[in-house]
Design an enzyme around this catalytic site. Structure first.
Site, mmCIF file in Angstrom:
data_model
loop_
_atom_site.group_PDB
_atom_site.id
_atom_site.type_symbol
_atom_site.label_atom_id
_atom_site.label_comp_id
_atom_site.label_asym_id
_atom_site.label_seq_id
_atom_site.Cartn_x
_atom_site.Cartn_y
_atom_site.Cartn_z
ATOM 1 N N GLU A 1 38.128 31.599 39.174
ATOM 2 C CA GLU A 1 38.157 32.894 38.478
ATOM 3 C C GLU A 1 39.339 33.647 39.061
ATOM 4 O O GLU A 1 39.302 34.066 40.214
ATOM 5 C CB GLU A 1 36.856 33.669 38.739
ATOM 6 C CG GLU A 1 35.601 32.974 38.253
ATOM 7 C CD GLU A 1 35.578 32.752 36.764
ATOM 8 O OE1 GLU A 1 36.268 33.488 36.026
ATOM 9 O OE2 GLU A 1 34.885 31.822 36.321
ATOM 10 N N LYS B 1 33.057 31.543 52.290
ATOM 11 C CA LYS B 1 34.158 32.175 53.018
ATOM 12 C C LYS B 1 34.514 33.480 52.294
ATOM 13 O O LYS B 1 35.143 33.477 51.246
ATOM 14 C CB LYS B 1 35.340 31.198 53.049
ATOM 15 C CG LYS B 1 36.725 31.778 53.059
ATOM 16 C CD LYS B 1 37.154 32.338 54.384
ATOM 17 C CE LYS B 1 38.583 32.856 54.300
ATOM 18 N NZ LYS B 1 38.651 34.283 53.933
ATOM 19 N N GLY C 1 39.786 34.780 43.119
ATOM 20 C CA GLY C 1 40.903 35.370 43.847
ATOM 21 C C GLY C 1 42.159 35.321 43.016
ATOM 22 O O GLY C 1 42.103 35.231 41.781
ATOM 23 N N CYS D 1 39.365 42.586 38.767
ATOM 24 C CA CYS D 1 40.105 41.647 37.915
ATOM 25 C C CYS D 1 39.968 42.001 36.440
ATOM 26 O O CYS D 1 40.804 41.640 35.632
ATOM 27 C CB CYS D 1 39.597 40.234 38.161
ATOM 28 S SG CYS D 1 37.816 40.113 37.966
ATOM 29 N N GLU E 1 50.227 41.025 37.439
ATOM 30 C CA GLU E 1 49.065 41.789 37.879
ATOM 31 C C GLU E 1 49.457 42.685 39.060
ATOM 32 O O GLU E 1 50.095 42.224 40.004
ATOM 33 C CB GLU E 1 47.985 40.806 38.322
ATOM 34 C CG GLU E 1 46.665 41.473 38.609
ATOM 35 C CD GLU E 1 45.632 40.467 39.100
ATOM 36 O OE1 GLU E 1 45.981 39.541 39.844
ATOM 37 O OE2 GLU E 1 44.451 40.645 38.746
#
Ligand code: NDP
Length: 486
Positions: A251, A176, A229, A285, A390
């Protein structure tokens, strides 16, 4: 460039609309224009994909590793042959500079496929142990149907980073991609048929995370979930997958430090810090969004850094020479804008950027785009929200430190622990600092330097488990210990 008129799910070797008939728009964030529509899959489509994957698993899981590797190599060949088309689709879908997609995203997607082809050829999954009394063999077999959920920032790059080890290890896949960036994953589904993958081995379902993604996680016969994600989404996935006892690798996000010591090669550290902070508009990331600089060179470095950042060429992603494209969506631009407002409210001093570019400064084609000027902020303590949360955009803070101890303490003052990059003229100092950094990945005098054999992943709120190399192949297999008297 031909963008497909519609993107459908890729299930059991053919394109299929969502069973419900639902579609959603795919938007080019650099222009704000709708470019095509996409199937909005739900639980019924995921069930179809899982059923196809389960049927295909019987033969695929039993196939010799060398044959699976051969098909992965053929798929890599096709990715390379379609480099220009895939890079253009990636740029249109995500707003990233075409030059970046052409030089990094797509070549690295091909190298992911090739790497795991090579890795599984060399892999010896079974182990033997003997004692005076017992003889054991550990046999590893593919775990079944794997659910692979990937984000929008490096769409094909991270999609292949998940499906390649799964397929190499003998799993079949329900994948996905992000609803923001479906195009290259859809293209890869079709290329997999051209490469000769049997129907059902790789299935791609498109749609919204909370519907389509959540259905992959909740499906009782998808025992393995690998997800890249956001941290909040990762927590939600754990809440579903935990009580089902699924194997999960997450992750997640990062708030990564770039640490510059006085003894560093100034020019190399400067270029490295700019690249780490702003590549892909800061939407990686691994981006270094907290720059820490030793006090003796702080002002000189900060001023040079701001000058370099201000000079980054913001423009049309499709034009040669553009260094900063659009953010991934208007919604994301709104989030980045709010984060910069919060930084101002926290007392931060915006040294450059801090706003969207003037429309007149952009080429006409992209004046409706989701742009944000590369932004540098100083004067903020490490504990404030700007330095703790973040932002995932082109926003970097910079602050001084006195010595190694303080650099490590500031770097570790985070609930995230993904990646750090350290710039120093002394390898011994770099190693000593690396030992004390609470991060899954540390680069010394480098950023985003890859060796695909080493474990990749973070600690704390940056995730659980590691990708890369044999770790990834092991993740997609189930060990069984068989023991008999010696
Ligand atoms: P999200 O967590 O929003 O989405 C990631 C993927 O999960 C998308 O495919 C999304 O679908 C899907 N998803 C969303 N909700 C659910 C759900 N409830 N159940 C299952 N799947 C779901 O992250 P972003 O796409 O916004 O990516 C940015 C984040 O990813 C950042 O935090 C970044 O740090 C992190 N990231 C981490 C990396 C790492 O290796 N550690 C690498 C790259 C990014 P949809 O898009 O359709 O909503």
């Amino acid at each position: 460039m031909q963008v497909p008129a519609r993107i459908d799910n890729w299930i059991d070797g053919s394109s299929r609309p969502a069973r419900s008939g639902s579609v959603m728009d795919v938007v080019d964030p650099a222009t704000g224009a709708r470019v095509c529509s996409m199937a909005a899959a739900g639980a019924a489509d995921v069930a179809d994909a899982q059923a196809a994957a389960a049927r295909a698993f019987v033969a695929w899981g039993a196939r010799p590793a060398a044959e699976r590797a051969e098909l992965l190599d053929r798929l890599a060949d096709l990715v390379e042959r379609n480099l220009e088309r895939l890079a253009t689709l990636e740029s249109i879908d995500s707003g990233k500079p075409l030059a970046l997609a052409r030089s990094v995203d797509i070549p690295r997607a091909a190298s992911n496929l090739r790497f795991f082809a090579e890795a599984v050829r060399a892999w010896q999954p079974d182990e033997e142990y003997r004692t005076a009394h017992a003889h054991s063999r550990v046999i590893r077999r593919p775990a079944g149907v794997a659910g692979c959920i990937s984000p929008w920032n490096l769409p094909l790059y991270l999609f292949t980073w998940k499906i390649a080890p799964a397929l190499a290890a003998g799993c079949t896949v329900v994948a996905k991609p992000s609803e923001e960036t479906p195009m290259t994953a859809a293209a890869l589904g079709e290329l997999s048929a051209e490469a000769g993958f049997p129907a059902g081995v790789l299935n791609v379902v498109h749609g919204r995370g909370p519907e389509c993604g959540a259905a992959v996680v909740a499906h009782p016969s998808i025992p393995v979930i690998t997800f890249t994600g956001g941290t909040e989404t990762g927590a939600r996935i754990m809440q579903t997958a935990g009580p089902m006892f699924k194997r999960v690798a997450l992750e997640l996000g990062g708030k990564n430090p770039t640490i510059v010591f006085e003894d560093a090669d100034f020019e190399a550290a400067l270029s490295g810090a700019v690249r780490a902070g702003f590549q892909n508009q800061g939407q990686i990331c691994l981006c270094g969004s907290r720059v820490l600089v030793q006090r003796g060179i702080y002002e000189r470095f900060r001023d040079a850094f701001v000058e370099r950042v201000r000079a980054l060429r913001v423009g049309d992603p499709l034009e040669a020479g553009t260094e900063q494209g659009s953010l991934v969506s208007q919604a994301h631009q709104t989030k980045v804008s709010a984060a910069v407002e919060r930084a101002r409210a926290e007392g931060g001093r915006v040294l450059c950027g801090g706003r969207a570019p003037d429309a007149a400064a952009l080429p006409e084609r992209v004046r409706g785009g989701a742009y944000w000027l590369p932004t540098v902020i100083d004067g903020l303590p490490m504990g404030c929200a700007t330095n703790q949360e973040e932002i995932f955009g082109p926003v970097v803070t910079i602050q001084p430190f006195d010595d190694d101890r303080e650099a490590v303490a500031l770097a570790n003052q985070s609930t995230f622990g993904l990646a750090a990059n350290v710039w120093t003229g002394s390898h011994a100092r770099g190693m000593a600092v690396a030992e004390r950094l609470e991060f899954g990945i540390v680069w010394i005098n480098a950023w985003l330097l890859r060796d695909l054999r080493v474990p990749f992943g973070g600690v704390k709120r940056s995730g659980v488990g590691r990708e890369g190399g044999d770790e990834a192949l092991r993740f997609f297999t189930e060990p069984k210990s068989v023991t008999w008297p010696a």
